[in-house]
Design a protein around this motif. Structure first.
Motif, PDB file in Angstrom:
ATOM      1  N   ALA A 112     -23.878 -31.272  25.352  1.00 34.18           N
ATOM      2  CA  ALA A 112     -23.968 -30.949  26.772  1.00 34.18           C
ATOM      3  C   ALA A 112     -23.412 -29.557  27.055  1.00 34.18           C
ATOM      4  N   THR A 113     -24.300 -28.580  27.120  1.00 26.43           N
ATOM      5  CA  THR A 113     -23.921 -27.242  27.554  1.00 26.43           C
ATOM      6  C   THR A 113     -24.354 -27.131  28.998  1.00 26.43           C
ATOM      7  N   ASN A 114     -23.387 -26.910  29.865  1.00 26.34           N
ATOM      8  CA  ASN A 114     -23.679 -26.812  31.293  1.00 26.34           C
ATOM      9  C   ASN A 114     -24.132 -25.404  31.626  1.00 26.34           C
ATOM     10  N   LEU A 115     -25.347 -25.288  32.141  1.00 27.69           N
ATOM     11  CA  LEU A 115     -25.907 -23.983  32.479  1.00 27.69           C
ATOM     12  C   LEU A 115     -26.508 -24.003  33.876  1.00 27.69           C
ATOM     13  N   GLY A 149     -17.449 -30.691  33.412  1.00 23.73           N
ATOM     14  CA  GLY A 149     -16.901 -31.215  34.648  1.00 23.73           C
ATOM     15  C   GLY A 149     -16.810 -30.215  35.779  1.00 23.73           C
ATOM     16  N   PHE A 150     -17.487 -29.064  35.639  1.00 24.00           N
ATOM     17  CA  PHE A 150     -17.431 -28.049  36.696  1.00 24.00           C
ATOM     18  C   PHE A 150     -17.900 -28.626  38.022  1.00 24.00           C
ATOM     19  N   ILE A 151     -17.171 -28.281  39.083  1.00 22.28           N
ATOM     20  CA  ILE A 151     -17.547 -28.622  40.452  1.00 22.28           C
ATOM     21  C   ILE A 151     -17.393 -27.353  41.276  1.00 22.28           C
ATOM     22  N   GLY A 152     -18.420 -26.961  41.978  1.00 25.97           N
ATOM     23  CA  GLY A 152     -18.324 -25.779  42.825  1.00 25.97           C
ATOM     24  C   GLY A 152     -19.689 -25.293  43.240  1.00 25.97           C
ATOM     25  N   ASN A 153     -19.759 -24.012  43.585  1.00 24.05           N
ATOM     26  CA  ASN A 153     -21.027 -23.461  44.035  1.00 24.05           C
ATOM     27  C   ASN A 153     -21.161 -22.012  43.611  1.00 24.05           C
ATOM     28  N   ALA A 154     -22.363 -21.502  43.777  1.00 25.19           N
ATOM     29  CA  ALA A 154     -22.666 -20.100  43.482  1.00 25.19           C
ATOM     30  C   ALA A 154     -23.527 -19.566  44.618  1.00 25.19           C
ATOM     31  N   THR A 172     -17.834 -19.957  43.103  1.00 19.96           N
ATOM     32  CA  THR A 172     -16.638 -20.466  43.767  1.00 19.96           C
ATOM     33  C   THR A 172     -16.375 -21.880  43.242  1.00 19.96           C
ATOM     34  N   PRO A 173     -15.425 -22.014  42.299  1.00 22.19           N
ATOM     35  CA  PRO A 173     -15.121 -23.352  41.791  1.00 22.19           C
ATOM     36  C   PRO A 173     -14.231 -24.124  42.766  1.00 22.19           C
ATOM     37  N   SER A 174     -14.273 -25.438  42.681  1.00 27.55           N
ATOM     38  CA  SER A 174     -13.351 -26.259  43.453  1.00 27.55           C
ATOM     39  C   SER A 174     -11.943 -26.054  42.920  1.00 27.55           C
ATOM     40  N   ALA A 175     -10.945 -26.410  43.721  1.00 28.15           N
ATOM     41  CA  ALA A 175      -9.540 -26.250  43.321  1.00 28.15           C
ATOM     42  C   ALA A 175      -9.282 -26.935  41.985  1.00 28.15           C
ATOM     43  N   GLY A 176      -8.621 -26.219  41.088  1.00 30.08           N
ATOM     44  CA  GLY A 176      -8.276 -26.762  39.786  1.00 30.08           C
ATOM     45  C   GLY A 176      -9.378 -26.689  38.748  1.00 30.08           C
ATOM     46  N   VAL A 177     -10.517 -26.102  39.102  1.00 31.31           N
ATOM     47  CA  VAL A 177     -11.661 -25.996  38.198  1.00 31.31           C
ATOM     48  C   VAL A 177     -11.843 -24.527  37.829  1.00 31.31           C
ATOM     49  N   ILE A 178     -12.159 -24.275  36.580  1.00 36.64           N
ATOM     50  CA  ILE A 178     -12.383 -22.902  36.110  1.00 36.64           C
ATOM     51  C   ILE A 178     -13.852 -22.541  36.286  1.00 36.64           C
ATOM     52  N   GLY A 179     -14.092 -21.356  36.847  1.00 38.29           N
ATOM     53  CA  GLY A 179     -15.459 -20.884  37.031  1.00 38.29           C
ATOM     54  C   GLY A 179     -15.646 -19.537  36.356  1.00 38.29           C
ATOM     55  N   PRO A 180     -16.881 -19.172  36.064  1.00 41.15           N
ATOM     56  CA  PRO A 180     -17.162 -17.892  35.407  1.00 41.15           C
ATOM     57  C   PRO A 180     -16.974 -16.709  36.357  1.00 41.15           C
ATOM     58  N   PRO A 186     -30.510  -8.726  37.260  1.00 40.63           N
ATOM     59  CA  PRO A 186     -31.460  -7.678  37.654  1.00 40.63           C
ATOM     60  C   PRO A 186     -32.736  -8.285  38.248  1.00 40.63           C
ATOM     61  N   GLY A 187     -33.390  -7.545  39.115  1.00 43.14           N
ATOM     62  CA  GLY A 187     -34.663  -7.980  39.682  1.00 43.14           C
ATOM     63  C   GLY A 187     -35.641  -8.367  38.592  1.00 43.14           C
ATOM     64  N   GLY A 188     -36.263  -9.531  38.729  1.00 45.20           N
ATOM     65  CA  GLY A 188     -37.251 -10.011  37.765  1.00 45.20           C
ATOM     66  C   GLY A 188     -36.672 -10.626  36.508  1.00 45.20           C
ATOM     67  N   ALA A 189     -35.369 -10.678  36.372  1.00 43.28           N
ATOM     68  CA  ALA A 189     -34.728 -11.178  35.143  1.00 43.28           C
ATOM     69  C   ALA A 189     -34.323 -12.643  35.284  1.00 43.28           C
ATOM     70  N   THR A 190     -34.039 -13.244  34.135  1.00 39.42           N
ATOM     71  CA  THR A 190     -33.497 -14.595  34.052  1.00 39.42           C
ATOM     72  C   THR A 190     -32.173 -14.507  33.316  1.00 39.42           C
ATOM     73  N   VAL A 191     -31.119 -15.057  33.910  1.00 35.86           N
ATOM     74  CA  VAL A 191     -29.778 -14.986  33.329  1.00 35.86           C
ATOM     75  C   VAL A 191     -29.167 -16.381  33.322  1.00 35.86           C
ATOM     76  N   GLU A 192     -28.721 -16.825  32.139  1.00 34.27           N
ATOM     77  CA  GLU A 192     -28.042 -18.108  32.014  1.00 34.27           C
ATOM     78  C   GLU A 192     -26.537 -17.895  32.148  1.00 34.27           C
ATOM     79  N   VAL A 193     -25.901 -18.772  32.906  1.00 31.90           N
ATOM     80  CA  VAL A 193     -24.450 -18.735  33.081  1.00 31.90           C
ATOM     81  C   VAL A 193     -23.915 -20.097  32.654  1.00 31.90           C
ATOM     82  N   GLU A 194     -22.954 -20.085  31.738  1.00 33.44           N
ATOM     83  CA  GLU A 194     -22.386 -21.329  31.227  1.00 33.44           C
ATOM     84  C   GLU A 194     -21.176 -21.747  32.060  1.00 33.44           C
TER      85      GLU A 194
END
Length: 187
Positions: free
Chosen positions: A19-22, A64-69, A38-46, A52-60
């Motif tokens: 399970a790689t969370n992406l 158990g991550f909880i939050g938003n982007a 923006t991770p929830s309190a106590g959670v680590i976020g990247p 870039p315009g037209g690109a695809t970027v994966e972020v791991e």
């Protein structure tokens, strides 16, 4: 000799290794953006990441991550807008996600859609174009989607309809809806 405890531990280790969370951010226009998490309190976020315009970027994301982007177009002020909310390994080990317009429903050119990358014909959250009945507008809306997948596509920009041409993004037939508390890890 293999004990039941050793077998269970090995299976748990194998499942967590798979399970790689992406969140895969897919820019569908020519605008460069920065993604802020923006991770929830106590959670680590990247850290923030450029898409870039037209690109695809994966972020791991951590287990158990909880939050938003949210996305901010190059040259614009860093102001939260449309949110891509996610809870990886939430209740029952599932991934809960939704597009939320609660913070800024006028941010219609950044985060548009969210859906599992590796499961065709699965739930979709968000709108293209906004507004529609498939995103959060009020805190008590029931719009959270669920999947067993751990790679969630997040489309960015005005060309999202090109990416999702086979999906009907403006109907309620985009998977079962769940209450918001599941994306917030509040069971």
């Amino acid at each position: 000799m293999f004990s039941l405890r050793n077998i269970a531990a090995a299976l748990a280790l194998a499942a967590s290794a798979q399970a790689t969370n992406l969140m895969t951010f897919v820019s569908t226009d020519n605008i460069d953006r920065t993604i802020y998490v923006t991770p929830s309190a106590g959670v680590i976020g990247p850290d923030p990441v450029d898409v870039p315009g037209g690109a695809t970027v994966e972020v791991e994301f951590v287990s158990g991550f909880i939050g938003n982007a949210y996305a901010v177009a190059s040259g614009s002020a860093n102001v939260p807008g449309m949110l891509a909310e996610v809870n990886f390994q939430g209740w029952g080990g599932m991934t809960y996600f939704d597009v939320s317009a609660i913070v800024n429903p006028n941010d219609v050119d950044n985060v548009r859609l969210m859906y599992p990358a590796n499961a065709p014909n699965t739930p979709l959250s968000g709108c293209d174009p906004f507004p529609c009945n498939n995103a959060y507008y009020l805190p008590d809306d029931v719009q959270t989607k669920v999947t067993d997948q751990t790679n969630i596509i997040v489309t960015l920009g005005s060309g999202s309809s090109n990416v999702t041409a086979k999906r009907d993004v403006n109907t309620a037939n985009n998977g079962r809806n769940f209450p918001r508390n599941l994306v917030e890890n509040n069971y």
